[in-house]
Design a protein around this motif. Structure first.
Motif, mmCIF file in Angstrom:
data_model
loop_
_atom_site.group_PDB
_atom_site.id
_atom_site.type_symbol
_atom_site.label_atom_id
_atom_site.label_comp_id
_atom_site.label_asym_id
_atom_site.label_seq_id
_atom_site.Cartn_x
_atom_site.Cartn_y
_atom_site.Cartn_z
ATOM 1 N N ASP A 554 127.225 72.854 32.066
ATOM 2 C CA ASP A 554 126.235 73.726 31.439
ATOM 3 C C ASP A 554 125.958 73.193 30.035
ATOM 4 O O ASP A 554 126.804 73.288 29.141
ATOM 5 N N SER A 555 124.806 72.621 29.853
ATOM 6 C CA SER A 555 124.468 72.008 28.564
ATOM 7 C C SER A 555 123.372 72.784 27.832
ATOM 8 O O SER A 555 122.698 72.251 26.958
ATOM 9 N N GLY A 556 123.167 74.039 28.222
ATOM 10 C CA GLY A 556 122.153 74.860 27.570
ATOM 11 C C GLY A 556 122.529 75.204 26.135
ATOM 12 O O GLY A 556 123.688 75.118 25.734
ATOM 13 N N VAL A 557 121.509 75.613 25.353
ATOM 14 C CA VAL A 557 121.693 75.959 23.936
ATOM 15 C C VAL A 557 120.926 77.246 23.652
ATOM 16 O O VAL A 557 119.819 77.445 24.181
ATOM 17 N N ASP A 558 121.491 78.104 22.851
ATOM 18 C CA ASP A 558 120.827 79.351 22.485
ATOM 19 C C ASP A 558 119.423 79.080 21.960
ATOM 20 O O ASP A 558 119.220 78.222 21.087
ATOM 21 N N ILE A 559 118.452 79.817 22.479
ATOM 22 C CA ILE A 559 117.048 79.519 22.173
ATOM 23 C C ILE A 559 116.732 79.732 20.692
ATOM 24 O O ILE A 559 115.894 79.023 20.105
ATOM 25 N N LYS A 560 117.420 80.671 20.051
ATOM 26 C CA LYS A 560 117.179 80.884 18.615
ATOM 27 C C LYS A 560 117.643 79.685 17.800
ATOM 28 O O LYS A 560 116.986 79.283 16.834
ATOM 29 N N ARG A 591 104.679 73.616 16.259
ATOM 30 C CA ARG A 591 104.150 74.508 17.293
ATOM 31 C C ARG A 591 105.108 74.570 18.487
ATOM 32 O O ARG A 591 105.325 75.632 19.074
ATOM 33 N N MET A 592 105.698 73.436 18.841
ATOM 34 C CA MET A 592 106.652 73.409 19.953
ATOM 35 C C MET A 592 107.867 74.273 19.639
ATOM 36 O O MET A 592 108.359 75.024 20.489
ATOM 37 N N ALA A 593 108.352 74.168 18.398
ATOM 38 C CA ALA A 593 109.536 74.940 18.008
ATOM 39 C C ALA A 593 109.247 76.436 18.020
ATOM 40 O O ALA A 593 110.134 77.253 18.320
ATOM 41 N N ALA A 594 108.015 76.798 17.730
ATOM 42 C CA ALA A 594 107.642 78.218 17.697
ATOM 43 C C ALA A 594 107.293 78.746 19.082
ATOM 44 O O ALA A 594 107.020 79.945 19.236
ATOM 45 N N GLY A 595 107.261 77.860 20.081
ATOM 46 C CA GLY A 595 106.931 78.295 21.440
ATOM 47 C C GLY A 595 105.456 78.288 21.732
ATOM 48 O O GLY A 595 105.030 78.761 22.797
ATOM 49 N N GLY A 596 104.646 77.757 20.823
ATOM 50 C CA GLY A 596 103.209 77.744 21.029
ATOM 51 C C GLY A 596 102.706 76.523 21.774
ATOM 52 O O GLY A 596 101.494 76.383 21.991
ATOM 53 N N LEU A 799 110.833 75.558 26.083
ATOM 54 C CA LEU A 799 112.079 75.812 25.354
ATOM 55 C C LEU A 799 113.113 76.484 26.259
ATOM 56 O O LEU A 799 114.307 76.224 26.155
ATOM 57 N N ASP A 800 112.647 77.347 27.161
ATOM 58 C CA ASP A 800 113.565 78.020 28.075
ATOM 59 C C ASP A 800 114.302 77.025 28.957
ATOM 60 O O ASP A 800 115.483 77.207 29.283
ATOM 61 N N GLU A 801 113.618 75.964 29.374
ATOM 62 C CA GLU A 801 114.254 74.960 30.234
ATOM 63 C C GLU A 801 115.347 74.197 29.474
ATOM 64 O O GLU A 801 116.302 73.706 30.084
#
Length: 943
Positions: A554-560, A591-596, A799-801
């Motif tokens: 599991d290599s996921g990271v908290d989205i915040k 924009r990518m970091a903000a989810g836009g 970002l969710d991925e």
């Protein structure tokens, strides 16, 4: 780490107080004649710091006092008449003498008696003849000024000057240093050689130590020769002074504050070094000679094995490590440099004081192997410098069966390649062990003073053939006729000490017997060996040992955290002017970091690095274009358009973050990749990456890939987590800009030795890079990284991925197809997926599923089966690749795919589709490339 004030005061306390007048008197004597003071004081004065750039010989204070007394007595008089006036003829001769002095400094080494066999053919050097300088024996008694010579007095008779010059530059030490441009360095070398005429007086205690080391070196070879007659051991006979040299280097380095030494060497003398320097138990060596199996893997021959131990020196405990190496000559040198740099970085040593690299070479290989030049070239670069390397050339004067200079090299010496970095070269006769000891001291001190490479050319001979089963007289009859008559170095030196009255013949024989008895008893025979070493000097590998392969991570990271890191990656300091196109990339990243906006490859990769740093893991990324990225996707290093200053956001994430090292490399593959291998095997907690400019060029480092990266764990149990990013993809750029030679890496795969992956989405590279360091398993990672996908509109992720899950070894069909209608499955990897996907959409085919295999080794058979088993009405399965069918993944991976089909009970023949088999990876004509690409995509989808 800086020394405390009390430590410094304690070290220097003996120079002050009541000792001051005594020390000053000793120093006055030292300045006039260094041999007239005890060796301990001579070494103390040798190490005194120089003031500023002044490297001229210090002036005795007594002379200054006398001069001031003279001035005081003459201050009320008219100017005193000169003591003597010099004739114009004498002035001319004085100039000629100074010219002659320079000639000895420049060319004295060319007539030095450095060959113990006396067979070296030396050309006459007219510059060293008195008459060349219009001088003669008639001038012998004339007194001349010594100019810049460090001989002590300011003037001397010509005969004494010539005799001293010959002793300094033309006997068993041939110093070659006048090619150095830096005057300060030249003056420093002169200040060490000339006062003692290159032959300082050696105290009795040190003479006995030298004899003991020679006894050990010769004794081991004799013992092995009698006990294992004819067995290959690549003995040191003829070059026993190497043990004296190494012993001197280890002890002196420790005395001057080094905590670790890393040594790389080839076969000759390796076993001797392991036993007599490192303290390997002779009983263990005997077991290896007897062929006992010591490891459960393939293992390696005894003269490739590495070793490490701790020894006691005057400066404290020192850890010494011998690098494992293959038979491929000289390739271990950059591996050693990488290991040393990693150890220095771990200690926070950016100068090179605490860890010293020693690379031992053979003369023929030093002159012949290109990686030697590459290693020298890296020695002063930011990414690869280690504070100077000591190069010790074991000059047997023969390479295998080649000894004629006109065959072996075009240069005068085997060491001439070192002049490219202006390294000083000390040629020394191996049969003069005291000279070897002195040169070793000077070499180490030069390295410590100037943080540059230095070469010791130990001219010796090879008493036996290339190995002990070889008969060398068939190809070198004259050389071996002389060698048969030649007394050993130990025999010569023992007789010298007997003649000097230092020892008796009986004591000499007793030393030999004692050493042999220790071998018989299986005792450690190295001096100063520490049997309970300080574990703080070692790298702790325990957390990384004993892990079996698993796809789960599991290599996921908290989205915040991702959003926070992403914002920082797009920031630049106030007033920092970024180039226009680069600013557009940074704006998109905001924009990518903000989810836009969905993430592209460059952003996902940067977030992987940022999140790894946030978890406390250092990162090292090097390659020929890594700051920007060959294809301008990374831009990790920003350049101010106003003043050319740079800013690296990944180095400014937080005040307490671990190091993020990123350097564009010089134009090398072989040495650079070897360096990074050495670095990664010494730093298990870091993500170490080498990126090729194009994957095609990585085969310039094939030796490193074959001999170290893919087989090092199996041969030597050396874990390595190195990552190689190899841009790969067929895009019409021709045969040298299309293929990273995927098939070669797959051919090398066995026993879970490496990982080979072909990620196709930003989320995949994010999780793949994170998986490489956050899980404890350490295996090299080979990534076929993309080129056109870096900006492909469909190669994006959310970002969710990144926040969830992990790397997917297999990505199943992404469209919502009815599994029952699917009659054909196309398996593929890499960029061709997008060509297949888009063509299928154009054809509106709903009976063809496309499955991406993102990891080709270890092959995910079970996971692939899970993706395919839903298609119950399959009629055909095909593997599609861009590469020619004799290349790519087809040959090495088809059996894995067939195994999967067999496990599912599918009685289907796996088909293969790709470019026609070809000797070259790709065509050079774009029209033919497009035609081939169309054909393979259509065939894969339609059959």
């Amino acid at each position: 780490m800086q020394e405390g004030i009390m430590d410094l005061m304690w070290k220097n306390a003996h120079l002050y107080g009541g000792n001051l007048s005594y020390v000053e008197a000793l120093y006055e004597t030292y300045l006039m004649d260094p041999n007239a003071v005890p060796q301990e004081w001579r070494e103390e004065f040798d190490q005194l710091p120089k003031v500023g750039d002044n490297l001229t010989q210090d002036v005795p204070h007594s002379t200054i006092r006398e001069h001031f007394l003279y001035l005081s007595k003459n201050q009320k008089r008219a100017l005193p008449v000169a003591v003597s006036s010099v004739s114009s003829e004498h002035e001319k001769k004085q100039v000629r003498v100074l010219r002659m002095i320079n000639a000895y400094r420049v060319r004295g080494h060319q007539v030095a008696t450095i060959d113990p066999l006396g067979l070296m053919q030396r050309e006459d050097v007219p510059d060293l003849d008195l008459r060349f300088h219009e001088l003669s024996e008639a001038d012998y008694d004339t007194v001349f000024q010594l100019g810049s010579l460090f001989f002590g007095p300011e003037e001397a008779p010509l005969k004494q000057i010539v005799d001293d010059l010959k002793k300094t530059y033309c006997t068993t030490v041939g110093a070659e240093y006048m090619h150095i441009v830096d005057t300060q360095e030249k003056r420093w070398i002169q200040s060490r050689l000339e006062p003692v005429r290159a032959h300082p007086d050696t105290p009795v205690e040190k003479k006995l130590n030298i004899l003991e080391r020679l006894t050990a070196a010769e004794g081991l070879e004799k013992y092995l020769g009698s006990r294992y007659a004819g067995a290959k051991r690549f003995g040191l006979e003829g070059g026993e002074s190497m043990i004296v040299c190494l012993h001197t280097l280890v002890q002196r380095a420790g005395r001057h504050g080094a905590k670790e030494l890393v040594i790389g060497m080839a076969h000759r003398g390796r076993l001797n070094t392991l036993v007599n320097i490192f303290g390997k138990n002779p009983a263990d060596l005997f077991s290896e000679f007897e062929g006992k199996k010591l490891v459960e893997t393939s293992g390696d021959v005894k003269y490739h094995q590495g070793f490490s131990s701790n020894v006691e020196t005057a400066g404290g405990e020192v850890h010494i490590a011998m690098a494992f190496n293959p038979s491929h000559l000289e390739i271990v040198a950059p591996v050693v440099e990488g290991s040393v740099r990693a150890r220095q970085d771990r200690r926070g040593d950016c100068v090179g004081d605490t860890v010293v690299p020693i690379n031992i070479h053979g003369d023929a290989a030093f002159a012949g192997q290109g990686v030697v030049m590459e290693t020298f070239q890296m020695s002063q670069t930011r990414a690869y410098k280690t504070g100077g390397t000591i190069h010790l050339v074991i000059n047997n004067q023969v390479g295998f069966t080649t000894s004629k200079q006109e065959d072996a090299r075009s240069s005068e010496y085997a060491t001439d390649v070192a002049k490219m970095v202006q390294a000083p070269i000390f040629h020394v006769n191996g049969d003069d062990p005291e000279a070897v000891r002195f040169v070793s001291q000077v070499a180490l001190d030069y390295r410590n003073e100037f943080k540059k490479d230095v070469v010791i050319d130990l001219v010796c001979y090879r008493r036996r053939g290339h190995n002990e089963a070889d008969e060398p007289s068939g190809t070198q009859p004259l050389m071996y006729a002389q060698i048969k008559k030649q007394k050993s170095t130990r025999e010569l030196y023992a007789q010298r000490l007997i003649d000097e009255g230092v020892i008796t013949a009986e004591q000499s024989v007793a030393m030999e017997k004692d050493y042999r008895q220790a071998l018989e008893n299986g005792q450690h025979v190295a001096k100063s060996l520490i049997h309970e070493p300080n574990s703080e000097l070692f790298v702790d590998w325990k957390p990384y040992l004993g892990h079996e392969w698993s796809f789960d991570c599991d290599s996921g990271v908290d989205i915040k955290l991702l959003q926070e890191l992403g914002a920082k990656l797009a920031e630049v300091p106030e007033g920092f002017i970024v180039q226009r196109q680069v600013q557009k990339i940074l704006d998109d990243r905001k924009r990518m970091a903000a989810g836009g906006m969905e993430l592209n490859w460059g952003m996902a990769e940067s977030l992987a690095y940022a999140s790894i740093l946030a978890q406390g893991h250092p990162i090292r990324l090097t390659g020929q274009d890594v700051g920007r990225g060959t294809f301008s996707h990374r831009h990790a290093v920003l350049h101010n358009q106003k003043d050319a200053s740079v800013y690296v956001a990944l180095q400014n994430l937080s005040a307490d973050q671990p190091p993020m090292t990123i350097h564009d490399s010089y134009l090398s593959e072989e040495a650079v990749l070897a360096f990074e291998y050495g670095y990664s095997t010494t730093t298990p907690n870091a993500l170490v990456i080498w990126e090729a400019q194009f994957g095609d060029f990585a085969n310039g480092a094939q030796v490193v890939i074959d001999q170290f990266i893919t087989s090092g764990e199996h041969k030597w149990q050396r874990l390595c987590g190195l990552t190689m990013l190899l841009p790969h993809g067929f895009e019409g750029q021709g045969p040298e800009h299309s293929s990273a030679r995927l098939e070669r890496y797959l051919q090398l795969c066995a026993e879970h030795n490496i990982q080979v992956c072909t990620p196709t989405t930003p989320a995949q590279i994010f999780h793949l890079l994170r998986r490489q360091v956050i899980r404890p398993l350490r295996k090299p990672l080979i990534v076929m990284s993309p080129k056109s996908l870096l900006r492909h509109k469909q190669a994006v992720s959310t970002l969710d991925e990144l926040a969830q899950g992990g790397f997917q070894p297999v990505i199943g069909e992404v469209d919502n197809l009815d599994p029952k209608k699917v009659k054909r499955v196309v398996l593929c990897g890499g960029k061709v997926y997008y060509d297949l996907y888009n063509r299928r959409a154009e054809l509106e085919k709903e009976d063809v599923a496309i499955v991406r295999i993102e990891q080709l080794y270890p092959f995910p058979e079970a996971i692939l089966g899970e993706k395919i088993k839903q298609y119950t009405n399959l009629e055909s399965v095909v593997w599609c690749q861009e590469e020619p069918m004799n290349q790519g993944a087809w040959y090495c991976s088809q059996h894995h795919m067939r195994n999967t089909l067999r496990e599912l009970g599918l009685n289907l023949n796996l088909e293969g589709v790709g470019r026609p088999a070809s000797a070259a990876p790709a065509v050079g004509y774009i029209s033919v490339h497009v035609e081939q690409q169309e054909a393979l995509v259509n065939e894969a989808l339609n059959g």
